[in-house]
Design an enzyme around this catalytic site. Structure first.
Site, PDB file in Angstrom:
ATOM      1  N   HIS A  56      13.895 -20.676 -13.359  1.00 39.98           N
ATOM      2  CA  HIS A  56      14.628 -19.557 -13.956  1.00 39.98           C
ATOM      3  C   HIS A  56      15.841 -19.133 -13.119  1.00 39.98           C
ATOM      4  O   HIS A  56      16.922 -18.924 -13.669  1.00 39.98           O
ATOM      5  CB  HIS A  56      13.704 -18.355 -14.144  1.00 39.98           C
ATOM      6  CG  HIS A  56      12.588 -18.593 -15.124  1.00 39.98           C
ATOM      7  ND1 HIS A  56      11.639 -17.650 -15.412  1.00 39.98           N
ATOM      8  CD2 HIS A  56      12.269 -19.676 -15.868  1.00 39.98           C
ATOM      9  CE1 HIS A  56      10.782 -18.140 -16.290  1.00 39.98           C
ATOM     10  NE2 HIS A  56      11.135 -19.370 -16.581  1.00 39.98           N
ATOM     11  N   TYR A  59       3.655 -13.701 -23.547  1.00 36.19           N
ATOM     12  CA  TYR A  59       5.103 -13.754 -23.783  1.00 36.19           C
ATOM     13  C   TYR A  59       5.533 -12.722 -24.824  1.00 36.19           C
ATOM     14  O   TYR A  59       6.699 -12.355 -24.903  1.00 36.19           O
ATOM     15  CB  TYR A  59       5.496 -15.145 -24.297  1.00 36.19           C
ATOM     16  CG  TYR A  59       5.215 -16.263 -23.334  1.00 36.19           C
ATOM     17  CD1 TYR A  59       5.711 -16.213 -22.035  1.00 36.19           C
ATOM     18  CD2 TYR A  59       4.470 -17.380 -23.710  1.00 36.19           C
ATOM     19  CE1 TYR A  59       5.472 -17.251 -21.145  1.00 36.19           C
ATOM     20  CE2 TYR A  59       4.228 -18.421 -22.825  1.00 36.19           C
ATOM     21  CZ  TYR A  59       4.734 -18.350 -21.548  1.00 36.19           C
ATOM     22  OH  TYR A  59       4.499 -19.374 -20.676  1.00 36.19           O
ATOM     23  N   ARG A  95       0.851 -16.338 -26.835  1.00 36.02           N
ATOM     24  CA  ARG A  95       1.806 -16.226 -27.943  1.00 36.02           C
ATOM     25  C   ARG A  95       1.331 -15.274 -29.040  1.00 36.02           C
ATOM     26  O   ARG A  95       2.015 -15.046 -30.021  1.00 36.02           O
ATOM     27  CB  ARG A  95       2.110 -17.602 -28.525  1.00 36.02           C
ATOM     28  CG  ARG A  95       2.668 -18.500 -27.447  1.00 36.02           C
ATOM     29  CD  ARG A  95       3.284 -19.778 -27.938  1.00 36.02           C
ATOM     30  NE  ARG A  95       3.590 -20.630 -26.792  1.00 36.02           N
ATOM     31  CZ  ARG A  95       4.677 -20.508 -26.040  1.00 36.02           C
ATOM     32  NH1 ARG A  95       5.595 -19.612 -26.323  1.00 36.02           N
ATOM     33  NH2 ARG A  95       4.863 -21.296 -25.002  1.00 36.02           N
ATOM     34  N   ASP A 138      10.839 -17.435 -10.021  1.00 37.09           N
ATOM     35  CA  ASP A 138      10.631 -18.706 -10.726  1.00 37.09           C
ATOM     36  C   ASP A 138      11.820 -19.613 -10.406  1.00 37.09           C
ATOM     37  O   ASP A 138      12.968 -19.262 -10.716  1.00 37.09           O
ATOM     38  CB  ASP A 138      10.523 -18.438 -12.239  1.00 37.09           C
ATOM     39  CG  ASP A 138      10.141 -19.670 -13.034  1.00 37.09           C
ATOM     40  OD1 ASP A 138      10.800 -20.711 -12.860  1.00 37.09           O
ATOM     41  OD2 ASP A 138       9.203 -19.589 -13.848  1.00 37.09           O
TER      42      ASP A 138
END
Ligand code: FE
Ligand code: FE
Ligand code: ZN
Length: 276
Positions: free
Chosen positions: A179, A70, A37, A176
């Protein structure tokens, strides 16, 4: 035997990750190349990487799947974010050479309003600036749920990126399960058709890894909230079909479920037993 593992913390280095994978009964694993992050990276200790390569060779030498932070977004509307993406991507590819021959997975990006087409162009531009003929790493585009302005919600968008990459032999796809389900691909009732569509649009030979996650939300919800295996809307029966599918069963499977060590060890055992 099903090749499966979970995400493992990279905080203590490579050898510690290898030992943790062994402890969980995993034969592969995923790790963040840097703070997911933020983006800061720890210095790599070459002797630690060397010890890992040695122990991993003895443990089966299965491919491992690194994950980019990310915060990496090559198609942001802010130049400093795009610069961070280029620099981080290039630096991570150098770092990956301490563990040669593995996968580096990333979220294609979010175009934040200026359109998927422009976003796709910018992602490909970053890849063309960073990929090198001599790299041993295969870079994977992850299939995305399509929340917000995420690119990669459809096989066509991923294909459009691949079409613009010069060294596309260095590229693959990571599917994924949470996803694609959230993006609207019905892998519960129509797994064969979804994989046929993948094959027709991208080519199954490009599929290099699977993130195996249940979902908290219905098909097409575009949410991206992972659930433990069997506790979500995809469900255990569908995961049985997924790990046994001839197009998937030989790939590395990575758990990104909300779990702890004991839970991941159990999910690894469970999915191996479903794989037969
Ligand atoms: Fe991811
Ligand atoms: Fe994922
Ligand atoms: Zn996710």
């Amino acid at each position: 035997m099903l090749n499966i593992g979970s995400h493992i913390s990279s905080a203590k280095g490579y050898e510690a990750m290898g030992k943790q994978a062994q402890k969980l009964g995993a034969s592969t694993f995923a790790f963040f190349t840097r703070n997911p992050r933020g983006g800061s990276a720890k210095e790599i200790r070459p002797e630690d990487a060397a010890r890992f390569r040695e122990m991993w060779k003895e443990y089966g030498d299965r491919v491992i799947v690194a994950h980019a932070p990310y915060t990496l977004n090559a198609c942001s509307d802010k130049e400093e974010v795009r610069r961070f993406a280029r620099e981080t991507f290039a630096s991570d590819l150098e770092r990956m050479e301490y563990t040669p021959g593995n996968y580096y997975n990333f979220h294609p990006g979010s175009h934040v309003g200026h359109g998927a087409e422009e976003g796709i162009r910018q992602i490909a531009q970053m890849l063309n600036g960073c990929l090198k003929e001599e790299q041993s790493t295969t870079v994977l585009l992850e299939t995305m749920a399509g929340k917000g302005s995420e690119i990669g919600r459809s096989f066509e968008e991923l294909r459009a990126i691949l079409d613009r990459v010069e060294l596309s032999a260095k590229m693959g796809i990571c599917l994924d399960t949470c996803h694609v389900w959230d993006a609207g691909y019905d892998i519960v009732n129509r797994l064969d058709e979804v994989l046929e569509a993948f094959d027709a649009v991208i080519g199954l030979e490009r599929l290099k890894a699977v993130h195996i996650n249940d979902s908290m939300n219905p098909c097409g919800s575009r949410k991206d909230r992972h659930a433990r295996i069997g506790e979500g809307t995809i469900g255990l029966e569908a995961f049985g079909r997924i790990v046994r599918h001839p197009g998937l069963r030989d790939l590395p499977f990575i758990l990104e479920t909300p779990n702890d060590d004991a839970g991941w060890a159990e999910e690894i055992r469970l999915l191996r037993s479903l794989a037969g």
